[in-house]
Design a protein around this motif. Structure first.
Motif, PDB file in Angstrom:
ATOM      1  N   ILE A  57       0.805  -1.216   0.000  1.00 46.99           N
ATOM      2  CA  ILE A  57       0.000   0.000   0.000  1.00 46.99           C
ATOM      3  C   ILE A  57       0.843   1.273   0.000  1.00 46.99           C
ATOM      4  O   ILE A  57       0.361   2.323  -0.407  1.00 46.99           O
ATOM      5  CB  ILE A  57      -1.043  -0.041   1.150  1.00 46.99           C
ATOM      6  N   ILE A  58       2.138   1.204   0.397  1.00 49.11           N
ATOM      7  CA  ILE A  58       2.946   2.425   0.256  1.00 49.11           C
ATOM      8  C   ILE A  58       3.268   2.688  -1.217  1.00 49.11           C
ATOM      9  O   ILE A  58       3.075   3.804  -1.692  1.00 49.11           O
ATOM     10  CB  ILE A  58       4.199   2.387   1.153  1.00 49.11           C
ATOM     11  N   PRO A  59       3.737   1.673  -1.976  1.00 46.68           N
ATOM     12  CA  PRO A  59       3.781   1.945  -3.430  1.00 46.68           C
ATOM     13  C   PRO A  59       2.368   2.234  -3.941  1.00 46.68           C
ATOM     14  O   PRO A  59       2.162   3.128  -4.747  1.00 46.68           O
ATOM     15  CB  PRO A  59       4.377   0.681  -4.025  1.00 46.68           C
ATOM     16  N   THR A  86       1.408  13.677  -2.841  1.00 45.30           N
ATOM     17  CA  THR A  86       2.007  12.403  -2.437  1.00 45.30           C
ATOM     18  C   THR A  86       3.505  12.392  -2.702  1.00 45.30           C
ATOM     19  O   THR A  86       4.300  11.973  -1.859  1.00 45.30           O
ATOM     20  CB  THR A  86       1.368  11.250  -3.231  1.00 45.30           C
ATOM     21  N   SER A  87       3.889  12.849  -3.898  1.00 49.61           N
ATOM     22  CA  SER A  87       5.297  12.786  -4.285  1.00 49.61           C
ATOM     23  C   SER A  87       6.155  13.619  -3.351  1.00 49.61           C
ATOM     24  O   SER A  87       7.259  13.210  -2.985  1.00 49.61           O
ATOM     25  CB  SER A  87       5.470  13.295  -5.717  1.00 49.61           C
ATOM     26  N   TRP A  88       5.627  14.772  -2.934  1.00 47.57           N
ATOM     27  CA  TRP A  88       6.402  15.591  -2.006  1.00 47.57           C
ATOM     28  C   TRP A  88       6.575  14.889  -0.661  1.00 47.57           C
ATOM     29  O   TRP A  88       7.638  14.957  -0.052  1.00 47.57           O
ATOM     30  CB  TRP A  88       5.752  16.972  -1.813  1.00 47.57           C
ATOM     31  N   ILE A  89       5.515  14.206  -0.199  1.00 50.12           N
ATOM     32  CA  ILE A  89       5.671  13.488   1.076  1.00 50.12           C
ATOM     33  C   ILE A  89       6.711  12.386   0.906  1.00 50.12           C
ATOM     34  O   ILE A  89       7.574  12.195   1.765  1.00 50.12           O
ATOM     35  CB  ILE A  89       4.352  12.862   1.555  1.00 50.12           C
ATOM     36  N   TYR A 112      -0.480   9.134   4.534  1.00 48.36           N
ATOM     37  CA  TYR A 112      -0.997  10.018   3.476  1.00 48.36           C
ATOM     38  C   TYR A 112      -0.415   9.654   2.124  1.00 48.36           C
ATOM     39  O   TYR A 112      -1.037   9.920   1.088  1.00 48.36           O
ATOM     40  CB  TYR A 112      -0.749  11.483   3.855  1.00 48.36           C
ATOM     41  N   ILE A 113       0.777   9.036   2.117  1.00 45.91           N
ATOM     42  CA  ILE A 113       1.281   8.485   0.850  1.00 45.91           C
ATOM     43  C   ILE A 113       0.305   7.432   0.347  1.00 45.91           C
ATOM     44  O   ILE A 113       0.055   7.296  -0.842  1.00 45.91           O
ATOM     45  CB  ILE A 113       2.687   7.874   1.044  1.00 45.91           C
ATOM     46  N   MET A 114      -0.291   6.678   1.296  1.00 42.64           N
ATOM     47  CA  MET A 114      -1.235   5.637   0.899  1.00 42.64           C
ATOM     48  C   MET A 114      -2.569   6.233   0.461  1.00 42.64           C
ATOM     49  O   MET A 114      -3.138   5.819  -0.546  1.00 42.64           O
ATOM     50  CB  MET A 114      -1.508   4.696   2.078  1.00 42.64           C
TER      51      MET A 114
END
Lengths: 207, 538
Positions: free
Chosen positions: B90-92, B209-212, B262-264
């Motif tokens: 779920i992180i990817p 997401t990318s920034w996190i 939040y990435i997820m």
């Protein structure tokens, strides 16, 4: 954007702005990597001010100072190699890159003798002598070896990048019209320099 | 568009013959679409492995006492379940698979900014996964620390922590490079005329997401390396016997691992926005509010990590500040939910399977979000901390939120990715069973948590028997629904291709090209002169 429209038809996509943006973002991540370590350093220094003060007297300020000067000069030479490329002087670019690499090697040799002396005195992570000292000493030298070691790894990575850039310059793949790779190599080298600029006072100078 | 005949169609990215043939044509391809499928297949494989582990855990918890495994096995199982589901699935998450596939297409680009780096990221991902797997199956057994690797136990246990933690570090590296690639892509590769405020909202979510990914991951990366050096060299960063502070480990761990939630969830919210807008046949309500709420979640989410540590030992001031900041995250999340509802209001809603998945998402996400407030408030958190309540909340958010959105996105974009349609009726039945199973599985855990059942034990008091039994039965129903859903998609994938370039009347750029897309996505880079969801007669 107008740049994209012209190059998208060709297969080799070249976007110096994008490449440099990517490098800057990567540099952010490196800063955060060390940033976490700086937090750990400050917390433990705050907890053990006296031990940290006494422990940092053990470090050799002269070697640290020489290494700082070496890295500052190497940052200048790498910047000069970029300027030389902008002026189209390929030979001078290569000479400056070689000087930079040479300075990096001298830095590592100094580091080797500095670490060697510490280890010779029985000060290294997990050593019996170190564990017999106070908590503050254990943490100070733990951080010292970990952070300067991680920085040395970055020096080696930076050298690999600069060697690669050197080969590309020699081949003419990096030239006056497209030298983003050279600039990115320089950016990375400046980062390595910058981190040392913070490590040096934190470990060697602050009283 | 739909009038295009087969003769005029270009070979799709699936048929395209590049320099390499067969498997190498996939493993060495820098085409973002093929890399996306590599991610998708590997992620779903890891997900199914995680599901199997979860089912075994539920069987153990079916009744009080030991059922099928002892305490040590159970500890290893919940650790490996967590590692697999979190770091490998779920992180990817939606970012690596659907982000890779659709981010370039939705901004009108032919690929990401650094295609080779993109492929390298997948290899790092698989490399990290293999290191984690080796760590699980070799040495002195799988780690039993929980996926959080809390010190000092992670320094003391004899299990194979070093390899697993190093695998997680490599996975983090992969995540950082993906984020970096996407940020540069969004900045540099947008089609002419596509300003930031003409980007689809999925892209805004991906941007946050990318920034996190970029800014949070390095912190946990170096923390993991410190754990390795503590174990191997005995430095003592987090070892109290040497002056180290285990609480500091918790801080450093959660500085990443809370934003990781939040990435997820952010890309999941982005996909849900796309789905709701398409099937409501309306312009999205509050475009700028949704776009900005993605950035707000990314930013505020950075400052709330302390709410995982209310009982770990912190000053009251720190606890209250973290609690307040935690409540603030609810605002941008609620902005999204209200805007989704407003988008549906008076819309001409087309009840297709992806829309039902989005509704299922909304339902469980709201339960997950509201129970999050119970955990964000210091007083109530102390009561339910480390109980099944936390497990329930986390699964409602991560499985019910991000996981259901993953399948919603899969059903939404399936016809675009493979140029085929699944059986919609079976898809709906599968979802219904899965949805019933999901709530039967996790809702009793809220009650168990309030009753006081702690998490991470293989055994429990007889008072907790009934809700646990219901929960275990729920896990079987959920598994059945999942099998139906996946078999349905696999069957559709084998069916002969149809021409379905735009089955849902989607308005974003991916629906204006053929399905499956060609190698270069666009034969001609489009010029954008309107917003992403504007209704325009073609």
């Amino acid at each position: 954007m107008e740049h994209n429209a012209t190059t998208l038809s060709t297969h080799e996509h070249y976007d110096p702005v994008g490449a440099k943006l990517g490098m800057w973002l990567f540099i952010f991540t490196e800063m955060l990597l060390f940033g976490a370590l700086f937090i750990v350093y400050s917390v433990y220094r705050y907890r053990h001010p006296v031990e940290f003060h006494l422990a940092n007297q053990e470090l050799n300020v002269t070697i640290g100072f020489i290494n700082t000067v070496i890295l500052l000069i190497s940052s200048a030479t790498v910047a000069m190699s970029i300027t030389a490329m902008q002026k189209g002087n390929k030979k001078l670019t290569m000479i400056f890159l070689l000087i930079t690499l040479l300075l990096a090697v001298v830095f590592l040799i100094n580091k080797y003798f500095e670490w060697g002396a510490k280890i010779h005195h029985g000060i290294y992570p997990g050593s019996e002598f170190l564990l017999s000292l106070s908590h503050g000493d254990i943490l100070f030298f733990g951080l010292y070896f970990f952070m300067t070691g991680l920085h040395a790894i970055h020096i080696i990575v930076g050298m690999v990048i600069l060697i690669w850039v050197f080969v590309r310059v020699k081949q003419g793949r990096v030239n006056i019209n497209r030298y983003a790779l050279l600039e990115n190599g320089g950016l990375y080298w400046h980062l390595v320099d910058l981190i040392w600029i913070f490590l040096f006072p934190l470990f060697y100078l602050i009283h | 568009m739909s009038g295009t005949t087969t003769t005029q169609r270009m070979p799709s990215y699936l048929e395209y013959k590049g320099r390499f043939k067969g498997l190498a044509g996939w493993l060495l391809s820098t085409d973002h679409k093929r890399i996306a499928l590599l991610y998708l297949y590997s992620q779903i494989t890891f997900f199914l492995a995680g599901v199997v582990m979860g089912i075994f855990m539920k069987i153990e918890l079916m009744a009080p006492g030991q059922q099928i495994m002892g305490p040590a096995t159970y500890n290893a199982l919940f650790t490996v379940h967590g590692l697999t589901m979190i770091f490998l699935f779920i992180i990817p998450g939606l970012a690596a698979s659907f982000g890779n596939f659709f981010l370039p297409i939705m901004i009108g680009a032919k690929d990401v900014a650094f295609p080779k780096l993109n492929l390298f990221s997948w290899y790092l991902f698989m490399g990290g996964a293999i290191i984690v797997l080796i760590g699980i199956f070799t040495g002195d057994g799988p780690p039993d620390t929980g996926w959080t690797f809390y010190a000092p136990y992670s320094l003391k246990t004899n299990t194979n922590v070093v390899l697993t933690v190093f695998g997680a570090f490599v996975l983090g590296f992969s995540s950082v490079l993906t984020g970096l690639n996407f940020i540069v892509t969004i900045h540099q590769m947008r089609a002419p005329g596509m300003g930031f405020f003409r980007m689809p909202l999925f892209i805004w979510a991906m941007y946050g997401t990318s920034w996190i990914q970029l800014l949070a991951t390095p912190v946990v990366g170096i923390t993991f390396i410190m754990v390795i050096f503590d174990r191997v060299m005995g430095i003592g960063f987090f070892d109290p016997a040497k002056g180290g502070d285990p609480i500091l480990f918790q801080h450093l761990f959660w500085i990443y691992s809370h934003p990781a939630v939040y990435i997820m969830i952010l890309p999941a919210m982005g996909a849900i926005t796309e789905i709701i807008t398409t099937f409501s046949n309306r312009v999205v309500f509050g475009y700028k509010a949704i776009a900005m709420s993605s950035l707000a979640i990314a930013f505020v989410g950075y400052l709330v990590w302390g709410h995982h540590m209310f009982t770990s030992g912190m000053s009251d001031t720190a606890r209250l500040v973290f609690s307040l900041l935690t409540f603030l995250v609810a605002i941008p999340s609620a902005i999204k939910v209200f805007n989704w509802s407003a988008t549906m209001y008076k819309g001409s809603i087309d009840l297709q399977p992806p829309f039902w998945w989005a509704m299922a998402f909304l339902f469980v996400f709201m339960i997950g979000g509201l129970t999050g407030l119970v955990l964000g408030s210091v007083a109530t958190d102390v009561h339910v901390h480390d109980t099944m309540f936390v497990v329930a909340h986390f699964h409602y958010i991560v499985f019910g939120g991000a996981g259901l959105a993953f399948f919603a996105a899969l059903h939404y974009w399936f016809p675009k990715m493979w140029g085929k349609m699944y059986n919609k009726k079976v898809a709906n039945i599968g979802l219904l069973i899965l949805f019933i199973g999901f709530n039967t599985l996790y809702f009793p855990m809220f009650i168990l948590g309030i009753m006081g059942m702690p998490r991470r034990y293989y055994d429990y008091l007889p008072e907790f028997a009934t809700p646990n039994l219901i929960s275990t039965v729920g896990s079987w129903i959920l598994a059945l629904g999942l099998i139906i859903v996946i078999v349905n998609l696999l069957r559709a994938k084998k069916a002969p291709p149809e021409i379905i370039d735009n089955p849902w009347n989607g308005r974003t750029l991916e629906w204006k090209i053929q399905s499956p897309p060609t190698l270069e996505n666009f034969e001609e880079i489009p010029v954008i002169d309107h917003g992403p969801y504007d209704l325009i007669k073609e």
